[in-house]
Design a protein around this motif. Structure first.
Motif, PDB file in Angstrom:
ATOM      1  N   ASP A 161       0.818  -1.217   0.000  1.00  0.00           N
ATOM      2  CA  ASP A 161       0.000   0.000   0.000  1.00  0.00           C
ATOM      3  C   ASP A 161       0.851   1.265   0.000  1.00  0.00           C
ATOM      4  O   ASP A 161       0.505   2.250  -0.652  1.00  0.00           O
ATOM      5  CB  ASP A 161      -0.930   0.024   1.221  1.00  0.00           C
ATOM      6  N   ASP A 162       1.946   1.243   0.775  1.00  0.00           N
ATOM      7  CA  ASP A 162       2.774   2.439   0.897  1.00  0.00           C
ATOM      8  C   ASP A 162       4.000   2.402  -0.009  1.00  0.00           C
ATOM      9  O   ASP A 162       4.947   3.152   0.183  1.00  0.00           O
ATOM     10  CB  ASP A 162       3.216   2.637   2.353  1.00  0.00           C
ATOM     11  N   GLY A 163       3.985   1.518  -0.998  1.00  0.00           N
ATOM     12  CA  GLY A 163       5.090   1.444  -1.940  1.00  0.00           C
ATOM     13  C   GLY A 163       4.943   2.452  -3.065  1.00  0.00           C
ATOM     14  O   GLY A 163       3.849   2.974  -3.333  1.00  0.00           O
ATOM     15  N   ALA A 164       6.039   2.759  -3.719  1.00  0.00           N
ATOM     16  CA  ALA A 164       6.012   3.695  -4.841  1.00  0.00           C
ATOM     17  C   ALA A 164       5.227   3.093  -6.002  1.00  0.00           C
ATOM     18  O   ALA A 164       5.421   1.927  -6.348  1.00  0.00           O
ATOM     19  CB  ALA A 164       7.442   4.028  -5.270  1.00  0.00           C
ATOM     20  N   ASP A 165       4.340   3.899  -6.599  1.00  0.00           N
ATOM     21  CA  ASP A 165       3.517   3.455  -7.735  1.00  0.00           C
ATOM     22  C   ASP A 165       2.754   2.174  -7.395  1.00  0.00           C
ATOM     23  O   ASP A 165       2.691   1.228  -8.198  1.00  0.00           O
ATOM     24  CB  ASP A 165       4.385   3.234  -8.983  1.00  0.00           C
ATOM     25  N   SER A 166       2.191   2.147  -6.213  1.00  0.00           N
ATOM     26  CA  SER A 166       1.494   0.951  -5.740  1.00  0.00           C
ATOM     27  C   SER A 166       0.294   0.599  -6.621  1.00  0.00           C
ATOM     28  O   SER A 166      -0.450   1.465  -7.062  1.00  0.00           O
ATOM     29  CB  SER A 166       1.025   1.166  -4.297  1.00  0.00           C
ATOM     30  N   GLN A 167       0.149  -0.696  -6.890  1.00  0.00           N
ATOM     31  CA  GLN A 167      -0.999  -1.215  -7.630  1.00  0.00           C
ATOM     32  C   GLN A 167      -1.650  -2.328  -6.794  1.00  0.00           C
ATOM     33  O   GLN A 167      -1.825  -3.458  -7.250  1.00  0.00           O
ATOM     34  CB  GLN A 167      -0.566  -1.743  -9.001  1.00  0.00           C
ATOM     35  N   THR A 168      -1.977  -1.967  -5.566  1.00  0.00           N
ATOM     36  CA  THR A 168      -2.504  -2.943  -4.605  1.00  0.00           C
ATOM     37  C   THR A 168      -3.761  -3.637  -5.108  1.00  0.00           C
ATOM     38  O   THR A 168      -3.919  -4.858  -4.944  1.00  0.00           O
ATOM     39  CB  THR A 168      -2.796  -2.246  -3.260  1.00  0.00           C
ATOM     40  N   GLU A 169      -4.650  -2.872  -5.709  1.00  0.00           N
ATOM     41  CA  GLU A 169      -5.904  -3.462  -6.173  1.00  0.00           C
ATOM     42  C   GLU A 169      -5.667  -4.518  -7.245  1.00  0.00           C
ATOM     43  O   GLU A 169      -6.328  -5.558  -7.276  1.00  0.00           O
ATOM     44  CB  GLU A 169      -6.836  -2.359  -6.707  1.00  0.00           C
ATOM     45  N   LEU A 170      -4.712  -4.240  -8.144  1.00  0.00           N
ATOM     46  CA  LEU A 170      -4.379  -5.230  -9.170  1.00  0.00           C
ATOM     47  C   LEU A 170      -3.848  -6.502  -8.530  1.00  0.00           C
ATOM     48  O   LEU A 170      -4.227  -7.617  -8.912  1.00  0.00           O
ATOM     49  CB  LEU A 170      -3.334  -4.654 -10.134  1.00  0.00           C
ATOM     50  N   CYS A 171      -2.973  -6.345  -7.533  1.00  0.00           N
ATOM     51  CA  CYS A 171      -2.408  -7.512  -6.851  1.00  0.00           C
ATOM     52  C   CYS A 171      -3.498  -8.327  -6.157  1.00  0.00           C
ATOM     53  O   CYS A 171      -3.480  -9.560  -6.183  1.00  0.00           O
ATOM     54  CB  CYS A 171      -1.353  -7.067  -5.835  1.00  0.00           C
ATOM     55  N   ARG A 172      -4.453  -7.632  -5.542  1.00  0.00           N
ATOM     56  CA  ARG A 172      -5.514  -8.327  -4.830  1.00  0.00           C
ATOM     57  C   ARG A 172      -6.464  -9.049  -5.778  1.00  0.00           C
ATOM     58  O   ARG A 172      -7.159  -9.986  -5.372  1.00  0.00           O
ATOM     59  CB  ARG A 172      -6.294  -7.329  -3.983  1.00  0.00           C
ATOM     60  N   SER A 173      -6.482  -8.612  -7.024  1.00  0.00           N
ATOM     61  CA  SER A 173      -7.392  -9.238  -7.991  1.00  0.00           C
ATOM     62  C   SER A 173      -6.821 -10.519  -8.582  1.00  0.00           C
ATOM     63  O   SER A 173      -7.505 -11.216  -9.333  1.00  0.00           O
ATOM     64  CB  SER A 173      -7.702  -8.249  -9.122  1.00  0.00           C
ATOM     65  N   VAL A 174      -5.566 -10.839  -8.241  1.00  0.00           N
ATOM     66  CA  VAL A 174      -4.921 -12.044  -8.774  1.00  0.00           C
ATOM     67  C   VAL A 174      -4.885 -13.100  -7.668  1.00  0.00           C
ATOM     68  O   VAL A 174      -4.044 -13.049  -6.771  1.00  0.00           O
ATOM     69  CB  VAL A 174      -3.490 -11.745  -9.273  1.00  0.00           C
ATOM     70  N   PRO A 175      -5.774 -14.074  -7.695  1.00  0.00           N
ATOM     71  CA  PRO A 175      -5.853 -15.061  -6.601  1.00  0.00           C
ATOM     72  C   PRO A 175      -4.629 -15.962  -6.504  1.00  0.00           C
ATOM     73  O   PRO A 175      -4.386 -16.575  -5.464  1.00  0.00           O
ATOM     74  CB  PRO A 175      -7.109 -15.869  -6.947  1.00  0.00           C
ATOM     75  N   GLU A 176      -3.847 -16.051  -7.556  1.00  0.00           N
ATOM     76  CA  GLU A 176      -2.676 -16.949  -7.544  1.00  0.00           C
ATOM     77  C   GLU A 176      -1.533 -16.400  -6.687  1.00  0.00           C
ATOM     78  O   GLU A 176      -0.569 -17.104  -6.399  1.00  0.00           O
ATOM     79  CB  GLU A 176      -2.172 -17.186  -8.969  1.00  0.00           C
ATOM     80  N   ILE A 177      -1.629 -15.133  -6.303  1.00  0.00           N
ATOM     81  CA  ILE A 177      -0.565 -14.535  -5.497  1.00  0.00           C
ATOM     82  C   ILE A 177      -0.756 -14.927  -4.037  1.00  0.00           C
ATOM     83  O   ILE A 177      -1.723 -14.519  -3.390  1.00  0.00           O
ATOM     84  CB  ILE A 177      -0.567 -12.995  -5.622  1.00  0.00           C
ATOM     85  N   SER A 178       0.149 -15.738  -3.525  1.00  0.00           N
ATOM     86  CA  SER A 178       0.091 -16.152  -2.123  1.00  0.00           C
ATOM     87  C   SER A 178       1.295 -15.637  -1.340  1.00  0.00           C
ATOM     88  O   SER A 178       1.369 -15.792  -0.125  1.00  0.00           O
ATOM     89  CB  SER A 178       0.040 -17.685  -2.028  1.00  0.00           C
ATOM     90  N   GLY A 179       2.233 -15.043  -2.021  1.00  0.00           N
ATOM     91  CA  GLY A 179       3.431 -14.493  -1.391  1.00  0.00           C
ATOM     92  C   GLY A 179       4.226 -13.726  -2.417  1.00  0.00           C
ATOM     93  O   GLY A 179       3.902 -13.713  -3.608  1.00  0.00           O
TER      94      GLY A 179
END
Length: 305
Positions: A253-271
């Motif tokens: 969330d607090d990273g530069a050019d954050s795309q948190t919503e995109l990351c959350r939309s990808v269920p395969e991301i577990s880490g």
């Protein structure tokens, strides 16, 4: 009651030598790891997690191996515990007693700080690094044992003052540790636009740059977070010149050019990191050869890192 007092007196006699022995072993272990770190070699370890932890972003503080600070702390505890024992108690009993009375509070404060710091490292080991490091676990056990020995190793008259010192030292250590890692890992790269993590130091070769460009061209994605040590390791494999071409997606969330919503939309991301290459998801730090094969890269493969 008489038996308990006798047992306590026995503890009082061997507590200092025991603390000194533990500190000596700890100093030797951290000295070994420091030398290994500076030489760029791998530490002898029966599990894979040791190298993963010892080469992570948390293994250095402002560019200095963390084990060096650990070695100095153990040496200090060894000197405080064994120093008074070097004075002949027969002819200099008063001087020896004064030195013991002076060093016991210092031993307690030192052991408390080391135990809290090691406890925080265990927290990072379990939540961030998710790896088993026998050296880290052994060091945490040593600090806990030294703390217990400082508590039971002598008769503390003012226990209220002891608790107060312990609480203050624990709080100061915890705040200082969190602040130290925040500055060391984020450093000057933490800007108003967001955190970018530690600076990549490895130099890229022609192959690393070409692979990074190819991955971007085929719409590959590396999902990561600025605070993630494995993500930093992945960036180090590419090097600082190739890093600007990497198809990196910031998920914090607090990273530069954050795309948190995109990351959350990808269920395969577990880490983190997680690579998405040609519809395939690869979890964890990947070798450049693996990424080249998965992406159909046909350029130069003489990777430097």
């Amino acid at each position: 009651m008489g038996r308990r007092r006798k047992e306590n007196r026995g503890i009082y006699r061997w507590s200092r030598p025991a603390i000194g022995a533990i500190a000596t072993v700890g100093a030797l272990g951290t000295a070994y790891l420091t030398v290994i770190k500076l030489m760029g070699n791998s530490a002898a370890c029966p599990v894979k997690g040791c190298d993963q932890v010892l080469t992570s972003a948390y293994a250095d503080v402002f560019g200095i191996p963390l084990t060096l600070f650990g070695c100095l702390a153990y040496l200090t505890m060894g000197a405080l515990s064994l120093g008074p024992l070097l004075i002949n108690g027969d002819g200099n009993s008063k001087q020896r007693q004064q030195l013991e009375d002076t060093t016991w509070p210092l031993l307690f404060i030192g052991a408390t700080g080391m135990m809290v710091f090691s406890g925080y490292l265990m927290y990072l080991l379990a939540t961030e690094l998710k790896a088993a490091c026998l050296y880290c676990i052994a060091s945490a056990s040593f600090t806990l044992l030294m703390f217990i020995l400082t508590l039971v190793g002598r008769q503390w008259e003012d226990q209220g003052a002891l608790v107060f010192r312990g609480v203050i030292m624990g709080m100061v250590t915890l705040v200082a540790t969190i602040g130290m890692y925040s500055i060391s890992i984020n450093g000057p790269s933490a800007t108003a636009a967001g955190n970018t993590g530690p600076a990549v130091t490895n130099t890229s070769g022609e192959a690393e740059v070409a692979l990074a460009k190819h991955l971007k061209e085929v719409d590959a994605k590396m999902y990561g977070a600025y605070w993630c040590p494995h993500c930093f390791d992945q960036k180090q494999l590419f090097g600082k010149e190739a890093k600007k071409y990497m198809p990196y997606i910031e998920c914090a969330d607090d990273g530069a050019d954050s795309q948190t919503e995109l990351c959350r939309s990808v269920p395969e991301i577990s880490g983190f990191p997680t690579w998405e290459v040609n519809g395939q998801f690869l979890a964890g730090t990947q070798t450049l050869s693996t990424l080249a094969e998965a992406s159909g890269y046909t350029g130069p493969k003489n990777f430097k890192n």
